[in-house]
Design a protein around this motif. Structure first.
Motif, mmCIF file in Angstrom:
data_model
loop_
_atom_site.group_PDB
_atom_site.id
_atom_site.type_symbol
_atom_site.label_atom_id
_atom_site.label_comp_id
_atom_site.label_asym_id
_atom_site.label_seq_id
_atom_site.Cartn_x
_atom_site.Cartn_y
_atom_site.Cartn_z
ATOM 1 N N ILE A 12 -7.403 10.940 3.253
ATOM 2 C CA ILE A 12 -6.262 10.826 4.172
ATOM 3 C C ILE A 12 -5.130 11.727 3.687
ATOM 4 O O ILE A 12 -4.576 11.503 2.605
ATOM 5 C CB ILE A 12 -5.800 9.361 4.266
ATOM 6 N N GLY A 13 -4.841 12.763 4.456
ATOM 7 C CA GLY A 13 -3.821 13.745 4.062
ATOM 8 C C GLY A 13 -4.526 14.996 3.557
ATOM 9 O O GLY A 13 -5.271 14.930 2.580
ATOM 10 N N LEU A 16 -2.275 19.650 -0.622
ATOM 11 C CA LEU A 16 -2.791 20.182 -1.886
ATOM 12 C C LEU A 16 -3.872 19.297 -2.509
ATOM 13 O O LEU A 16 -4.977 19.755 -2.830
ATOM 14 C CB LEU A 16 -1.590 20.312 -2.846
ATOM 15 N N GLY A 18 -5.340 16.440 -1.182
ATOM 16 C CA GLY A 18 -6.398 16.050 -0.248
ATOM 17 C C GLY A 18 -7.488 17.119 -0.160
ATOM 18 O O GLY A 18 -8.681 16.818 -0.113
ATOM 19 N N VAL A 38 -1.415 15.847 11.334
ATOM 20 C CA VAL A 38 -1.090 17.186 11.842
ATOM 21 C C VAL A 38 -2.385 18.000 11.963
ATOM 22 O O VAL A 38 -3.007 18.335 10.955
ATOM 23 C CB VAL A 38 -0.105 17.910 10.880
ATOM 24 N N GLN A 41 -2.627 21.213 10.035
ATOM 25 C CA GLN A 41 -2.871 21.024 8.596
ATOM 26 C C GLN A 41 -4.367 20.948 8.323
ATOM 27 O O GLN A 41 -4.863 21.528 7.359
ATOM 28 C CB GLN A 41 -2.231 19.705 8.125
ATOM 29 N N CYS A 94 -4.043 10.532 0.278
ATOM 30 C CA CYS A 94 -3.357 11.670 -0.365
ATOM 31 C C CYS A 94 -2.159 12.103 0.464
ATOM 32 O O CYS A 94 -1.968 13.303 0.723
ATOM 33 C CB CYS A 94 -4.287 12.873 -0.498
ATOM 34 N N THR A 95 -1.359 11.152 0.926
ATOM 35 C CA THR A 95 -0.193 11.502 1.739
ATOM 36 C C THR A 95 1.021 11.667 0.827
ATOM 37 O O THR A 95 0.949 11.343 -0.363
ATOM 38 C CB THR A 95 0.075 10.411 2.801
ATOM 39 N N GLU A 97 4.369 11.466 -1.438
ATOM 40 C CA GLU A 97 4.742 10.404 -2.387
ATOM 41 C C GLU A 97 5.964 9.614 -1.893
ATOM 42 O O GLU A 97 7.059 9.690 -2.468
ATOM 43 C CB GLU A 97 5.010 11.060 -3.757
ATOM 44 N N LEU A 101 5.976 5.202 3.540
ATOM 45 C CA LEU A 101 4.905 5.863 4.285
ATOM 46 C C LEU A 101 3.536 5.346 3.823
ATOM 47 O O LEU A 101 2.677 4.971 4.623
ATOM 48 C CB LEU A 101 4.990 7.386 4.090
ATOM 49 N N LYS A 102 3.362 5.298 2.518
ATOM 50 C CA LYS A 102 2.061 4.856 1.993
ATOM 51 C C LYS A 102 1.805 3.381 2.360
ATOM 52 O O LYS A 102 0.694 3.005 2.710
ATOM 53 C CB LYS A 102 2.000 5.066 0.476
ATOM 54 N N ILE A 105 0.628 3.243 5.853
ATOM 55 C CA ILE A 105 -0.765 3.686 6.009
ATOM 56 C C ILE A 105 -1.740 2.619 5.507
ATOM 57 O O ILE A 105 -2.715 2.287 6.185
ATOM 58 C CB ILE A 105 -0.978 5.031 5.278
ATOM 59 N N THR A 123 -1.558 8.243 -5.582
ATOM 60 C CA THR A 123 -0.161 8.255 -6.017
ATOM 61 C C THR A 123 0.024 8.615 -7.494
ATOM 62 O O THR A 123 -0.746 8.170 -8.353
ATOM 63 C CB THR A 123 0.522 6.899 -5.745
ATOM 64 N N SER A 124 1.078 9.393 -7.756
ATOM 65 C CA SER A 124 1.367 9.797 -9.136
ATOM 66 C C SER A 124 2.273 8.792 -9.823
ATOM 67 O O SER A 124 2.271 8.696 -11.050
ATOM 68 C CB SER A 124 2.116 11.121 -9.142
ATOM 69 N N HIS A 145 -5.557 8.065 -9.713
ATOM 70 C CA HIS A 145 -4.590 9.157 -9.860
ATOM 71 C C HIS A 145 -5.270 10.395 -10.465
ATOM 72 O O HIS A 145 -5.700 10.359 -11.620
ATOM 73 C CB HIS A 145 -3.432 8.682 -10.764
ATOM 74 N N PRO A 146 -5.358 11.476 -9.675
ATOM 75 C CA PRO A 146 -5.985 12.682 -10.207
ATOM 76 C C PRO A 146 -4.961 13.535 -10.948
ATOM 77 O O PRO A 146 -3.772 13.247 -10.926
ATOM 78 C CB PRO A 146 -6.425 13.407 -8.935
HETATM 79 P P1 NAI Z 1 1.180 17.426 0.310
HETATM 80 O O1 NAI Z 1 2.553 17.367 0.832
HETATM 81 O O2 NAI Z 1 0.628 18.748 -0.123
HETATM 82 O O3 NAI Z 1 0.176 16.836 1.413
HETATM 83 C C1 NAI Z 1 0.432 15.670 2.125
HETATM 84 C C2 NAI Z 1 -0.413 15.679 3.399
HETATM 85 O O4 NAI Z 1 -0.293 14.397 4.021
HETATM 86 C C3 NAI Z 1 0.020 16.713 4.429
HETATM 87 O O5 NAI Z 1 -1.126 17.415 4.868
HETATM 88 C C4 NAI Z 1 0.609 15.873 5.569
HETATM 89 O O6 NAI Z 1 0.418 16.450 6.859
HETATM 90 C C5 NAI Z 1 -0.194 14.600 5.418
HETATM 91 N N1 NAI Z 1 0.425 13.412 6.021
HETATM 92 C C6 NAI Z 1 1.736 13.100 6.135
HETATM 93 N N2 NAI Z 1 1.871 11.904 6.738
HETATM 94 C C7 NAI Z 1 0.617 11.447 7.007
HETATM 95 C C8 NAI Z 1 0.097 10.292 7.623
HETATM 96 N N3 NAI Z 1 0.894 9.320 8.086
HETATM 97 N N4 NAI Z 1 -1.239 10.172 7.740
HETATM 98 C C9 NAI Z 1 -2.054 11.137 7.276
HETATM 99 N N5 NAI Z 1 -1.626 12.270 6.682
HETATM 100 C C10 NAI Z 1 -0.303 12.423 6.552
HETATM 101 O O7 NAI Z 1 1.106 16.386 -0.891
HETATM 102 P P2 NAI Z 1 0.192 16.443 -2.204
HETATM 103 O O8 NAI Z 1 0.845 17.274 -3.241
HETATM 104 O O9 NAI Z 1 -1.188 16.756 -1.797
HETATM 105 O O10 NAI Z 1 0.303 14.940 -2.739
HETATM 106 C C11 NAI Z 1 -0.417 13.890 -2.138
HETATM 107 C C12 NAI Z 1 -0.439 12.699 -3.067
HETATM 108 O O11 NAI Z 1 -1.104 13.056 -4.286
HETATM 109 C C13 NAI Z 1 0.947 12.178 -3.483
HETATM 110 O O12 NAI Z 1 0.920 10.788 -3.561
HETATM 111 C C14 NAI Z 1 1.144 12.781 -4.849
HETATM 112 O O13 NAI Z 1 2.015 12.047 -5.668
HETATM 113 C C15 NAI Z 1 -0.278 12.726 -5.393
HETATM 114 N N6 NAI Z 1 -0.540 13.664 -6.465
HETATM 115 C C16 NAI Z 1 -0.021 14.928 -6.382
HETATM 116 C C17 NAI Z 1 -0.224 15.824 -7.420
HETATM 117 C C18 NAI Z 1 0.350 17.199 -7.345
HETATM 118 O O14 NAI Z 1 0.444 17.862 -8.390
HETATM 119 N N7 NAI Z 1 0.740 17.686 -6.160
HETATM 120 C C19 NAI Z 1 -1.020 15.462 -8.613
HETATM 121 C C20 NAI Z 1 -1.575 14.115 -8.566
HETATM 122 C C21 NAI Z 1 -1.328 13.255 -7.521
#
Ligand code: NAI
Length: 319
Positions: A12-13, A16, A18, A38, A41, A94-95, A97, A101-102, A105, A123-124, A145-146
């Motif tokens: 889900i999401g 990066l 997802g 989206v 996306q 993976c939506t 942080e 919102l989480k 979902i 989630t981080s 948590h990856p």
């Molecule tokens: P991101 O901003 O790159 O991607 C989020 C995605 O979620 C987007 O494609 C967006 O369109 C989608 N989205 C938004 N609302 C939504 C909804 N209601 N239903 C479905 N999709 C929805 O975020 P990122 O970086 O991929 O992070 C995702 C999660 O992974 C966060 O919880 C973050 O803390 C965690 N995380 C992130 C790391 C990182 O270095 N970026 C590392 C480890 C965990």
């Protein structure tokens, strides 16, 4: 060639994390539905994944035993949550942080999932009690948590809610192993989980040492990249202790007093701002100016040299 795995995973999401999870699950032979609100996306995520898989195959770095074309054929995009989760055995959220919102979902999922699917969050920082308390399916919920990017860094921290069934933890652990990740189990939630607690301990002492003028920022980094980090890339701190003496007991006998003496000299938690921040920022920018052009160039140079510097560059963002 290994057959595809039974069972379907939902991501889900499609940002990066997802995208990277999707590639990891497909690499493990699982069918993956990539859900996002989206459509654009999803489209760009699928384009990215297809290109990345082909490049990885060319360079011999594609995970799993299926070829890139077969792996990509296991993935489909979806913008309808109910359709996405229909028949799923594992859901990786993976939506962004954001707690509200989480929660929304997981609340939606709670109404439509079966009693045997696992609901997992990437989630981080958000604790399972904040995310899952009150859900009907709380026993099936877990944080997995990856580390960014999960395709290259295998560690996954598994953090249960107090009401998570042990079988949920065990099944998630087994699934992670099956797809080539390296899962670790936390028995209870704690702020920062484990990786970030260790990371922050290192960062704060690095900050204090530079702030007190003991060492320059560049040399501080060398201590890790050409010293401690080389060791820790292969074995952890506890095994290092065990091997650095005639076993752990002997290590403690020898070094206990010294360690406690040094640890008592550690200063307070830094505020990561002001003059020290400027000093460190300036030193880092001398090596790599902090603009997208130089940061990206540095990343692709690293890629060409095969060092996958994208992993290194993502270190400050390890969340
Ligand atoms: P991101 O901003 O790159 O991607 C989020 C995605 O979620 C987007 O494609 C967006 O369109 C989608 N989205 C938004 N609302 C939504 C909804 N209601 N239903 C479905 N999709 C929805 O975020 P990122 O970086 O991929 O992070 C995702 C999660 O992974 C966060 O919880 C973050 O803390 C965690 N995380 C992130 C790391 C990182 O270095 N970026 C590392 C480890 C965990």
């Amino acid at each position: 060639m290994e057959p595809t795995q039974a069972g379907q995973v939902v991501v889900i999401g499609s940002g990066l994390i997802g995208r990277s999870w999707t590639m990891v699950f497909a690499g493990g032979g699982f069918r993956v539905k990539l859900y996002d609100i989206v459509q654009q996306q999803i489209t760009s995520a699928l384009e990215y994944i297809s290109k990345e898989m082909k490049e990885l195959e060319k360079s011999g770095m594609l995970k799993g035993t299926l070829n890139a074309e077969k792996q990509f054929s296991l993935i489909s995009g979806c913008t309808d949550l109910k359709t996405a989760v229909d028949g799923a055995m594992f859901i990786q959220e993976c939506t962004p942080e954001k707690l509200e919102l989480k929660k929304k979902i997981f609340g939606q999922l709670d109404l439509i999932v079966s009693n045997d699917v696992i609901l997992s969050s990437s989630t981080s920082t958000l604790l399972p009690t904040k995310l899952f308390t009150g859900l009907k399916h709380v026993k099936q919920c877990i944080v997995a948590h990856p580390v960014n990017p999960p395709y290259y860094v295998p560690l996954v921290e598994l953090v249960p809610h107090p009401e998570t069934e042990p079988s949920t933890v065990d099944k998630t652990h087994a699934l992670m192993k099956k797809i080539g990740q390296s899962p670790v189990k936390l028995t209870k939630e704690i702020d920062g989980f484990v990786l970030n607690r260790l990371q922050y301990a290192v960062i704060s002492e690095a900050w204090r040492l530079v702030g007190e003028g003991v060492i320059s920022p560049a040399d501080l980094d060398l201590v890790m990249s050409d010293g401690l980090g080389m060791r820790y890339a292969f074995i952890g701190p506890l095994e290092t202790m065990h091997l650095n003496a005639e076993g752990m007991t002997n290590y403690c006998e020898r070094y206990r007093e010294g360690m406690i003496h040094v640890l008592k000299t550690f200063g307070p938690v830094p505020d990561f701002s002001g003059e020290i921040e400027q000093q460190i920022s300036q030193a880092m920018s001398e090596k790599t100016p902090a603009d997208p052009e130089h940061l990206n160039a540095s990343q692709s140079t690293g890629r060409k040299s095969g060092r996958r510097r994208d992993i290194v560059l993502s270190l400050p963002h390890w969340k």
